[in-house]
Scaffold this motif. Sequence first.
Motif, short mmCIF file in Angstrom:
data_model
loop_
_atom_site.label_atom_id
_atom_site.label_comp_id
_atom_site.label_asym_id
_atom_site.label_seq_id
_atom_site.Cartn_x
_atom_site.Cartn_y
_atom_site.Cartn_z
N ALA A 198 69.45 -33.31 41.30
CA ALA A 198 67.98 -33.37 41.29
C ALA A 198 67.50 -34.42 40.30
O ALA A 198 66.56 -35.19 40.58
N ARG A 199 68.15 -34.49 39.15
CA ARG A 199 67.76 -35.48 38.14
C ARG A 199 68.01 -36.90 38.65
O ARG A 199 67.25 -37.83 38.36
N ALA A 245 69.14 -42.98 30.19
CA ALA A 245 69.29 -42.40 28.86
C ALA A 245 68.09 -41.53 28.50
O ALA A 245 68.22 -40.50 27.85
N GLN A 246 66.90 -41.94 28.95
CA GLN A 246 65.70 -41.15 28.66
C GLN A 246 65.65 -39.86 29.45
O GLN A 246 65.09 -38.87 29.00
N MET A 247 66.24 -39.87 30.65
CA MET A 247 66.11 -38.72 31.55
C MET A 247 66.67 -37.44 30.95
O MET A 247 66.23 -36.34 31.28
N THR A 248 67.67 -37.55 30.09
CA THR A 248 68.26 -36.35 29.50
C THR A 248 67.28 -35.62 28.59
O THR A 248 67.46 -34.44 28.29
N GLN A 249 66.23 -36.32 28.14
CA GLN A 249 65.25 -35.71 27.26
C GLN A 249 64.03 -35.20 28.02
O GLN A 249 63.14 -34.61 27.42
N PHE A 250 63.96 -35.45 29.32
CA PHE A 250 62.85 -34.95 30.11
C PHE A 250 63.06 -33.46 30.37
O PHE A 250 64.08 -33.06 30.92
#
Length: 487
Positions: A198-199, A245-250
């Motif tokens: 999904a990510r 790299a930013q997606m892990t913090q969403f």
Amino acid sequence: SPTVAFYPPCPTDTNNDNNTKTAPSFLGKMKAGVALKANNETAHKTLRKYLTQAKPYSALKESVLTSVKDAVTTTTTSSTTSEPAVVVLDRPHLMLGMRRLQQLPKAQAQQFTLDPEDSSATTTTTTTSTTNTTTNLIAEESVEGVGCWWTNSTLLGHSPTKADYDVDRVAAKIRLDARKKALTLLPEEGVQLLLNQARQHVLGQYATSIMNKNNNNKNKKKTPKTPNNNNTNTANTATVERLQAQMTQFPMALALPAWCFHDGYMEALYEAAEGVAGEEVAQQQQDGATPPLCCLFQRSVAALTGCLGLPHNSNNNTTTTKTTSQQSQPSLLQRLAQVQQALLKRHQQRGSPGDEFDNSLTVIAVGTTPEGMEVTAIQLAQPQSGVPQLPFEQVTVLANVSRQWTVETAGEAETSSSNNNNNKKSAALLPECLNELNQVMELVAPEVNGPAAIMTYGTTPEQEQIKQFMQQYVKENINNNKNGSSD
């Protein structure tokens, strides 16, 4: 099947033009199974290293994951054996929180491949004072060949030695190579694969929107006669890597049916979300440096909130006297406004000048999944205009009744496990759920005379099934009232 939507980050400024760009993007439904390449030694080694955290998800995506539709269209055939080319880990989220296969509902157990020894290995002997339960150890050779099946296990991947052991867990056994030993995968790890998929869908949508925005900004400037495509490709690659790299913090927002809201399921689901984010981000979240990794919402409340924010698109092209603001209002919100005006008018006619008007309204939210039905009474109060996405300040769940269908409630004639038949089985539970909800509401909120609106949610086929059973339920109750009294 999971439904994926993307909510872009809010802009730092308050410009109205920018705010319109933060609208959510509906990406569609995602397959609820994870397809893995079979008869592939590289895939087996990569999966084994991924489960031991020696390989990242990107390596798994490249060497192991494939399309679910290939599971029914491709096979590997030799002169003596016929093995599937794809192994599907089907709906691992349904196994979250399960400690023993014996806990599975009978109807759900029939939809999965279970270890033949383990599913019938427990024998219980009851005496006047004690209950003794004996569980046989699981033989690895009880299931042969390439495939995926569920078995009793522990957090360490061992066979359980006693029935009340605290670390007992239901786990999947996956064999991608007939010559290799089956790998043990916990439901949390299977859900991590779904969340990662999904990510990845969201990453693709987000990266496309960012790159399109950058390209539009460049086009507004004076462009050279000979554009450098290499520079553009390099910039796009760097953009995708930076966004990944930013997606892990969403943070993720997950809407769950009511029957999932028990401690075992929610703890396992949050653990899966932590695994997707990674240890570093999870530690930052525990230290308060980042937002929560995952927000869990009741599916009925999430559906109601979304319905109140959806504009009403009418297909009628005739001229009307409605204003533009009225036409753009969600249809449910229009309905609630009409009911509230009628109640206020009746209050003014019947009540004394000192009586305070109760502006609360009750909505019945009805939804199904292929596994069951849920009916929720939600009270809305204190209308507000400051937050367009939330027109009511108070949203309170008064009561909820949920049921997962069983073989007995589904009927003997319904033997197919397809989603369409399962949706029909789920919708058939509606009369039972509504009757129980009425009884609960008489206890917890006797002052509520009835709902201001009934809202259904789910896919179009699911809502069509609900509509049919709802019409039948209303018709039967009207006939019963006519026969029982003259009111």
